[in-house]
Design an enzyme around this catalytic site. Sequence first.
Site, mmCIF file in Angstrom:
data_model
loop_
_atom_site.group_PDB
_atom_site.id
_atom_site.type_symbol
_atom_site.label_atom_id
_atom_site.label_comp_id
_atom_site.label_asym_id
_atom_site.label_seq_id
_atom_site.Cartn_x
_atom_site.Cartn_y
_atom_site.Cartn_z
ATOM 1 N N ALA A 94 48.772 39.451 39.303
ATOM 2 C CA ALA A 94 47.452 39.464 38.673
ATOM 3 C C ALA A 94 46.585 38.314 39.190
ATOM 4 O O ALA A 94 45.453 38.531 39.637
ATOM 5 C CB ALA A 94 47.587 39.393 37.148
ATOM 6 N N LEU A 108 45.529 38.839 42.781
ATOM 7 C CA LEU A 108 44.448 39.821 42.877
ATOM 8 C C LEU A 108 43.109 39.197 42.485
ATOM 9 O O LEU A 108 42.133 39.280 43.234
ATOM 10 C CB LEU A 108 44.748 41.022 41.973
ATOM 11 C CG LEU A 108 43.611 42.023 41.791
ATOM 12 C CD1 LEU A 108 43.216 42.661 43.106
ATOM 13 C CD2 LEU A 108 44.013 43.077 40.761
ATOM 14 N N TYR A 109 43.069 38.562 41.336
ATOM 15 C CA TYR A 109 41.794 38.012 40.847
ATOM 16 C C TYR A 109 41.252 36.945 41.799
ATOM 17 O O TYR A 109 40.062 36.936 42.116
ATOM 18 C CB TYR A 109 41.949 37.448 39.439
ATOM 19 C CG TYR A 109 42.481 38.453 38.449
ATOM 20 C CD1 TYR A 109 42.133 39.808 38.516
ATOM 21 C CD2 TYR A 109 43.363 38.058 37.444
ATOM 22 C CE1 TYR A 109 42.640 40.728 37.610
ATOM 23 C CE2 TYR A 109 43.862 38.976 36.530
ATOM 24 C CZ TYR A 109 43.497 40.302 36.615
ATOM 25 O OH TYR A 109 43.999 41.213 35.717
ATOM 26 N N ARG A 110 42.101 36.075 42.273
ATOM 27 C CA ARG A 110 41.638 35.025 43.195
ATOM 28 C C ARG A 110 41.137 35.634 44.500
ATOM 29 O O ARG A 110 40.125 35.192 45.043
ATOM 30 C CB ARG A 110 42.744 34.004 43.459
ATOM 31 C CG ARG A 110 43.150 33.189 42.239
ATOM 32 C CD ARG A 110 41.978 32.478 41.631
ATOM 33 N NE ARG A 110 42.456 31.525 40.622
ATOM 34 C CZ ARG A 110 41.704 31.033 39.667
ATOM 35 N NH1 ARG A 110 40.442 31.374 39.571
ATOM 36 N NH2 ARG A 110 42.204 30.174 38.802
ATOM 37 N N PHE A 142 37.378 35.708 41.662
ATOM 38 C CA PHE A 142 37.323 35.260 40.274
ATOM 39 C C PHE A 142 37.555 33.756 40.207
ATOM 40 O O PHE A 142 38.391 33.217 40.929
ATOM 41 C CB PHE A 142 38.382 35.974 39.430
ATOM 42 C CG PHE A 142 37.990 37.356 38.997
ATOM 43 C CD1 PHE A 142 37.466 37.572 37.732
ATOM 44 C CD2 PHE A 142 38.144 38.432 39.848
ATOM 45 C CE1 PHE A 142 37.109 38.843 37.326
ATOM 46 C CE2 PHE A 142 37.796 39.716 39.451
ATOM 47 C CZ PHE A 142 37.271 39.924 38.190
#
Length: 182
Positions: free
Chosen positions: A136, A139-141, A145
């Site tokens: 997670a 993915l976000y980085r 994000f």
Amino acid sequence: MLAPQLVDIYIEAMDYDPSIRESRINVWRREISQPGFTALCALHHEEVVGLAYGYLGSPDHWWDQQIRRGFRDTGGPDVEHLELLRDYFEIAEIHVRPGLQGHGIGRHLLVELLRHAPASHAMLSTPEVPDEANNAFGLYRSMGFRDVMRHFHFNGDRRSFAILEVPLPLPEATEKLSSPGS
């Protein structure tokens, strides 16, 4: 109709106690009426293996109220926080069955969910893990994000969460969707 099956994926991916199943099904069914509601499912061999949904953030929502409490508890909200809270798309849920995580399903769901999100920012919460060492956070980085608040505790959850945001639209999302390692 799909709510029970989707909540089962959520419980499995988040490692929640199955006793919350019925209450979450009821919450999810109510959330479809939120302004800006958008939902997607990922299929693998005609089986639902992932989901993502969200809607426009609002001071009337529990999640928004929790985030505002977190800002107050840390001396805010500051001007940047107020700007975020004024115009954001809340990524309420994004989950992929654990055995299929890390294969681009979550990325595809997130890109498509945010493609036409009617806000200038998207925000989400994700459980804290040491060194951000899970799929997670990766993915976000990779999608840009950034931290809004760390080590936040929602009422009713013993775990610590990171609150993250990304400006919209996602300018590089389509490039990253097709890049190696997605």
